[in-house]
Design a protein around this motif. Structure first.
Motif, PDB file in Angstrom:
ATOM      1  N   GLY A  51      59.290  55.365  35.644  1.00 49.04           N
ATOM      2  CA  GLY A  51      58.716  56.190  36.706  1.00 49.04           C
ATOM      3  C   GLY A  51      59.788  56.988  37.432  1.00 49.04           C
ATOM      4  O   GLY A  51      59.593  58.160  37.755  1.00 49.04           O
ATOM      5  N   TRP A  52      60.926  56.348  37.664  1.00 46.72           N
ATOM      6  CA  TRP A  52      62.033  57.045  38.313  1.00 46.72           C
ATOM      7  C   TRP A  52      62.510  58.209  37.442  1.00 46.72           C
ATOM      8  O   TRP A  52      62.713  59.313  37.942  1.00 46.72           O
ATOM      9  N   PHE A  53      62.684  57.988  36.151  1.00 49.80           N
ATOM     10  CA  PHE A  53      63.107  59.062  35.238  1.00 49.80           C
ATOM     11  C   PHE A  53      62.069  60.177  35.188  1.00 49.80           C
ATOM     12  O   PHE A  53      62.425  61.360  35.178  1.00 49.80           O
ATOM     13  N   LEU A  54      60.802  59.819  35.155  1.00 46.67           N
ATOM     14  CA  LEU A  54      59.743  60.827  35.149  1.00 46.67           C
ATOM     15  C   LEU A  54      59.783  61.656  36.424  1.00 46.67           C
ATOM     16  O   LEU A  54      59.674  62.885  36.391  1.00 46.67           O
ATOM     17  N   TRP A  55      59.966  61.009  37.564  1.00 49.82           N
ATOM     18  CA  TRP A  55      60.051  61.705  38.853  1.00 49.82           C
ATOM     19  C   TRP A  55      61.251  62.650  38.881  1.00 49.82           C
ATOM     20  O   TRP A  55      61.137  63.809  39.286  1.00 49.82           O
ATOM     21  N   GLN A  56      62.410  62.171  38.437  1.00 51.28           N
ATOM     22  CA  GLN A  56      63.612  63.010  38.423  1.00 51.28           C
ATOM     23  C   GLN A  56      63.428  64.219  37.506  1.00 51.28           C
ATOM     24  O   GLN A  56      63.818  65.346  37.851  1.00 51.28           O
ATOM     25  N   ASN A  57      62.847  64.005  36.347  1.00 47.55           N
ATOM     26  CA  ASN A  57      62.636  65.096  35.401  1.00 47.55           C
ATOM     27  C   ASN A  57      61.634  66.108  35.945  1.00 47.55           C
ATOM     28  O   ASN A  57      61.814  67.320  35.799  1.00 47.55           O
ATOM     29  N   THR A  58      60.588  65.617  36.594  1.00 50.52           N
ATOM     30  CA  THR A  58      59.590  66.513  37.179  1.00 50.52           C
ATOM     31  C   THR A  58      60.210  67.349  38.292  1.00 50.52           C
ATOM     32  O   THR A  58      59.954  68.560  38.378  1.00 50.52           O
ATOM     33  N   ARG A  59      61.030  66.744  39.134  1.00 49.55           N
ATOM     34  CA  ARG A  59      61.729  67.500  40.190  1.00 49.55           C
ATOM     35  C   ARG A  59      62.635  68.569  39.579  1.00 49.55           C
ATOM     36  O   ARG A  59      62.679  69.701  40.070  1.00 49.55           O
ATOM     37  N   PHE A  60      63.360  68.210  38.524  1.00 51.23           N
ATOM     38  CA  PHE A  60      64.264  69.154  37.866  1.00 51.23           C
ATOM     39  C   PHE A  60      63.485  70.350  37.313  1.00 51.23           C
ATOM     40  O   PHE A  60      63.845  71.506  37.548  1.00 51.23           O
ATOM     41  N   VAL A  61      62.397  70.065  36.600  1.00 55.73           N
ATOM     42  CA  VAL A  61      61.592  71.132  36.001  1.00 55.73           C
ATOM     43  C   VAL A  61      60.981  72.020  37.076  1.00 55.73           C
ATOM     44  O   VAL A  61      60.974  73.256  36.953  1.00 55.73           O
ATOM     45  N   THR A  62      60.490  71.416  38.142  1.00 60.59           N
ATOM     46  CA  THR A  62      59.884  72.183  39.230  1.00 60.59           C
ATOM     47  C   THR A  62      60.907  73.111  39.878  1.00 60.59           C
ATOM     48  O   THR A  62      60.632  74.289  40.118  1.00 60.59           O
ATOM     49  N   ARG A  63      62.086  72.591  40.139  1.00 56.06           N
ATOM     50  CA  ARG A  63      63.133  73.409  40.760  1.00 56.06           C
ATOM     51  C   ARG A  63      63.605  74.515  39.828  1.00 56.06           C
ATOM     52  O   ARG A  63      63.824  75.646  40.267  1.00 56.06           O
ATOM     53  N   ALA A  64      63.757  74.202  38.556  1.00 54.92           N
ATOM     54  CA  ALA A  64      64.179  75.219  37.595  1.00 54.92           C
ATOM     55  C   ALA A  64      63.123  76.321  37.475  1.00 54.92           C
ATOM     56  O   ALA A  64      63.459  77.512  37.390  1.00 54.92           O
ATOM     57  N   ASN A  65      61.860  75.937  37.503  1.00 55.58           N
ATOM     58  CA  ASN A  65      60.783  76.938  37.446  1.00 55.58           C
ATOM     59  C   ASN A  65      60.778  77.821  38.688  1.00 55.58           C
ATOM     60  O   ASN A  65      60.494  79.019  38.596  1.00 55.58           O
ATOM     61  N   ARG A  66      61.086  77.232  39.854  1.00 54.32           N
ATOM     62  CA  ARG A  66      61.181  78.042  41.073  1.00 54.32           C
ATOM     63  C   ARG A  66      62.294  79.077  40.947  1.00 54.32           C
ATOM     64  O   ARG A  66      62.132  80.226  41.359  1.00 54.32           O
ATOM     65  N   LEU A  67      63.425  78.666  40.393  1.00 48.20           N
ATOM     66  CA  LEU A  67      64.527  79.614  40.194  1.00 48.20           C
ATOM     67  C   LEU A  67      64.110  80.718  39.228  1.00 48.20           C
ATOM     68  O   LEU A  67      64.416  81.899  39.457  1.00 48.20           O
ATOM     69  N   ALA A  68      63.419  80.345  38.163  1.00 48.77           N
ATOM     70  CA  ALA A  68      62.961  81.343  37.193  1.00 48.77           C
ATOM     71  C   ALA A  68      62.016  82.341  37.839  1.00 48.77           C
ATOM     72  O   ALA A  68      62.118  83.550  37.608  1.00 48.77           O
ATOM     73  N   THR A  69      61.126  81.851  38.680  1.00 47.40           N
ATOM     74  CA  THR A  69      60.181  82.733  39.370  1.00 47.40           C
ATOM     75  C   THR A  69      60.915  83.686  40.304  1.00 47.40           C
ATOM     76  O   THR A  69      60.627  84.888  40.339  1.00 47.40           O
ATOM     77  N   GLU A  70      61.876  83.159  41.049  1.00 48.89           N
ATOM     78  CA  GLU A  70      62.645  84.002  41.962  1.00 48.89           C
ATOM     79  C   GLU A  70      63.480  85.028  41.197  1.00 48.89           C
ATOM     80  O   GLU A  70      63.538  86.202  41.574  1.00 48.89           O
ATOM     81  N   LEU A  71      64.101  84.586  40.121  1.00 46.74           N
ATOM     82  CA  LEU A  71      64.923  85.500  39.320  1.00 46.74           C
ATOM     83  C   LEU A  71      64.064  86.567  38.659  1.00 46.74           C
ATOM     84  O   LEU A  71      64.459  87.735  38.569  1.00 46.74           O
ATOM     85  N   GLU A  72      62.869  86.191  38.238  1.00 48.34           N
ATOM     86  CA  GLU A  72      61.945  87.162  37.653  1.00 48.34           C
ATOM     87  C   GLU A  72      61.537  88.211  38.684  1.00 48.34           C
ATOM     88  O   GLU A  72      61.482  89.409  38.384  1.00 48.34           O
TER      89      GLU A  72
END
Length: 152
Positions: A51-72
């Motif tokens: 669960g901890w790994f899933l949470w960390q990975n989900t946070r990473f993906v969410t943050r990376a997607n936010r950066l992609a949206t901003e960069l786009e």
């Protein structure tokens, strides 16, 4: 979009598994014998770690997607300029060439999260996932530092 749906389905399946496995662990612990308590603790710890790994990975993906949206929105997403073979796979020489440019850009402006984001994409295209993840983590950290309000 298909990747997001797949990710959420996999996360949901894992969450259900973690709850079921955790419940079995608790049930074993409640049995009270040294053997069942030992197994119960082991069975309970695995879903907690998962669960901890899933949470960390989900946070990473969410943050990376936010950066992609901003960069786009800024018009700064990297353009797909990679040569591909007849099956659509990226040619190694092409990925290396783009990677060299992205690395140089990042070395010229190491505190710009945008360069680190583009470098992460180049690492990914070159099939170097561990370095792609580290570069994206650096981009996320720089972006968060940039967005923090300045204290006076």
């Amino acid at each position: 979009m298909r990747a997001k749906i797949s990710y959420f389905i996999m996360a949901a399946v894992l969450a259900v598994y973690f709850v079921l496995a955790g419940g079995r662990g608790v049930a074993l612990i409640q049995q009270g014998t040294w053997l069942t308590v030992t197994f119960g603790v082991a069975v309970f710890i695995l879903p907690v770690i998962g669960g901890w790994f899933l949470w960390q990975n989900t946070r990473f993906v969410t943050r990376a997607n936010r950066l992609a949206t901003e960069l786009e929105a800024e018009g700064g997403l990297p353009v797909d300029e990679l040569a591909r073979d007849e099956h659509g796979r990226i040619l190694r020489d092409s990925a290396d060439e783009v990677f060299a440019r992205r690395k140089e850009e990042t070395e010229d402006a190491p505190n710009d999260w945008r360069n680190w984001f583009r470098l992460a994409v180049a690492y990914h295209d070159a099939r170097d996932t561990p370095r792609a993840r580290k570069a994206m983590q650096r981009a996320i950290a720089l972006h968060q530092h940039e967005k923090k309000p300045v204290r006076t």
